[in-house]
Motif scaffolding. Structure first.
Motif, PDB file in Angstrom:
ATOM      1  N   TYR A 115       0.978  -4.135  -4.551  1.00  3.51           N
ATOM      2  CA  TYR A 115       1.229  -3.189  -3.456  1.00  3.51           C
ATOM      3  C   TYR A 115       0.549  -3.614  -2.154  1.00  3.51           C
ATOM      4  N   VAL A 153      -0.952   6.023  -6.431  1.00  2.00           N
ATOM      5  CA  VAL A 153       0.106   5.105  -5.983  1.00  2.00           C
ATOM      6  C   VAL A 153       1.415   5.396  -6.716  1.00  2.00           C
ATOM      7  N   GLU A 193       4.888   6.716  -5.026  1.00  2.00           N
ATOM      8  CA  GLU A 193       6.081   5.888  -5.173  1.00  2.00           C
ATOM      9  C   GLU A 193       7.209   6.680  -5.845  1.00  2.00           C
ATOM     10  N   VAL A 252       4.972   2.687  -0.308  1.00  2.00           N
ATOM     11  CA  VAL A 252       3.536   2.753  -0.588  1.00  2.00           C
ATOM     12  C   VAL A 252       2.906   1.378  -0.445  1.00  2.00           C
ATOM     13  N   VAL A 288      -1.003  -0.501  -0.552  1.00  2.00           N
ATOM     14  CA  VAL A 288      -2.439  -0.410  -0.797  1.00  2.00           C
ATOM     15  C   VAL A 288      -3.147  -1.160   0.323  1.00  2.00           C
TER      16      VAL A 288
END
Length: 456
Positions: free
Chosen positions: A197, A234, A238, A244, A246
């Motif tokens: 991510y 997360v 999603e 999304v 990180v």
């Protein structure tokens, strides 16, 4: 001849307006003027003594009131100013007194901001005397995480923390209470577990104040200690059709160092995080964090510490509590409500640092959307505050503060219980199991409960 007015004449009893926060002028030399600081403490403590509405919030106020009641005059003028620091030591900046209890916050003429006065006291003392090695280490979350959150090392440290004689030795040499819950370290960080991510991008679907693209600030705790919370967040985001990403982990948000009074360290962490997070905002991302204290740091504390920094203000405006974000999209018909299973009875502890963000009971409102789910809320401080509950001199008070919360969890006979603050949740669990002898039910973060309800 006109009558002489008393200092309080014409001042109303309490605020009729929303409380206001003033910038914290920590870079002004006057901020560290000991005589002026003690004079302001005396003024505020005297007003607190005459009010006492905050007596049940934490141990700072009982400490203050005991000092007054046991003094020769039973007034603040009978308290030795050296004892003022006992009150400062007990304040862990939860902000509940300012946000929920105090009737004299600005714009009231008495202008009381108790937490930020205690912050000033902590900053003064840190600048003058530094801090204990233990306190420096406990608040050096990045250093601890980088060293211990590794394969084999994490397992060895976690195993050692479960050995009674070693914990007692730690208490004797380092003043870490041998009974306190200590966060375990993860052998693999959240950033590594969620590396797929990193760098993600795409077109988001806006809804209300949300832009449909959200970057997750991992926080030092979720990254180094409990990555599952970040993973669950997360996956839930999603599952709701959001883009999304990180955010690359740069640094702790600075909250632990602020509570220590190390303002220069806070500034260094701000410089590590803010330019990068501001860039994400410019790329169209909203921001969330799985720990309320970190969201509070970006939304409130950093803007007050650095009021002239435009990037700080930009990041603050883009930051959301995760459940606030989901509920904002729900109001626009954009939240996924296709739940696969109910949760039964849930007891939910509203963390202090979430409550003072003034987002309302959004966690509870989202969980109530799940069919066959009943949510009971507990709005009392857990007493943990990151480092306060693990210190030998404060652990007993931390358990005393948290015990009413644990009792409510016990009395509800819930199927699930948890808190938006993972550390508060584990502290409640610790009291629930070790002090109330109520069984072995495990705490669960609300975002993990939401993932469970989704069946993902």
């Amino acid at each position: 001849m006109s009558e002489k007015k008393t200092p309080t004449e014409g001042i109303r009893e309490g605020n009729l307006e929303a409380p206001e926060r003033h910038p914290v002028k920590w870079r002004d030399p006057a901020f560290y003027d000991e005589e002026a600081l003690l004079k302001e403490m005396e003024r505020v403590f005297d007003l607190c003594h005459g009010c006492r509405r905050c007596v049940n919030l934490c141990n700072a106020f009982p400490t203050l009131f005991d000092l007054v009641d046991e003094s020769p005059t039973m007034e603040i003028d009978g308290v030795d100013k050296k004892d003022y620091w006992k009150v400062v030591d007990e304040c862990y900046l939860c902000d509940l007194c300012f946000m929920t209890k105090c009737p004299y916050t600005p714009p009231h003429p008495w202008n009381i901001d108790f937490p930020h006065l205690m912050l000033q006291g902590k900053a003064f003392r840190y600048k003058k005397d530094g801090a204990k090695l233990r306190d420096k280490m406990l608040t050096s979350t990045d250093l601890m995480g980088k060293f211990f959150a590794r394969p084999l090392i994490a397992q060895a440290v976690n195993a050692a923390n479960r050995i009674g004689p070693l914990r007692r030795a730690l208490e004797g040499s380092f003043a870490i209470n041998h009974e306190a819950w200590i966060p375990p370290f993860a052998p693999k960080t959240a950033e590594k577990r969620l590396k797929a991510y990193l760098g993600r991008n795409g077109e988001g679907e806006a809804a209300g104040r949300t832009r449909g693209k959200v970057a997750v600030f991992l926080t030092c705790y979720a990254n180094h200690n409990e990555p599952k919370v970040a993973e669950d967040l997360v996956k839930v985001l999603e599952h709701n059709g959001l883009v999304v990403r990180v955010a690359e982990y740069r640094s702790c948000c600075g909250m632990p160092k602020m509570e220590l009074g190390d303002m220069e360290a806070v500034a260094r962490m701000k410089e590590a995080n803010i330019p990068y997070l501001a860039q994400l905002v410019d790329e169209g991302f909203d921001l969330v964090a799985p720990v309320p204290s970190c969201a509070l740091m970006f939304r409130q504390e950093l803007p007050l510490l650095f009021p002239e920094d435009e990037q700080v203000q930009k990041v603050a405006a883009a930051f959301f509590d995760p459940f606030e974000y989901l509920y904002e999209r729900h109001r626009e018909g954009k939240m996924n409500t296709d739940f696969k299973q109910g949760l039964g009875r849930v007891v939910y502890h509203a963390a202090c640092h979430q409550r003072v963000q003034n987002v309302g009971r959004k966690t509870m409102e989202v969980l109530k959307l799940i069919p066959d789910t009943e949510v009971r809320i507990v709005e009392r401080c857990s007493g943990h505050d990151g480092t306060y509950a693990v210190k030998a001199e404060h652990h007993e008070a931390a358990v005393k503060i948290g015990r009413p919360v644990a009792r409510q969890v016990q009395s509800q006979k819930a199927d699930h219980y948890g808190s938006d603050c993972p550390m508060a949740g584990h502290h409640i669990e610790h009291i629930y199991q070790e002090h109330l002898k109520a069984g072995e039910k495990a705490v669960e973060h609300p975002i993990s409960l939401l993932r469970k309800a989704y069946g993902i």
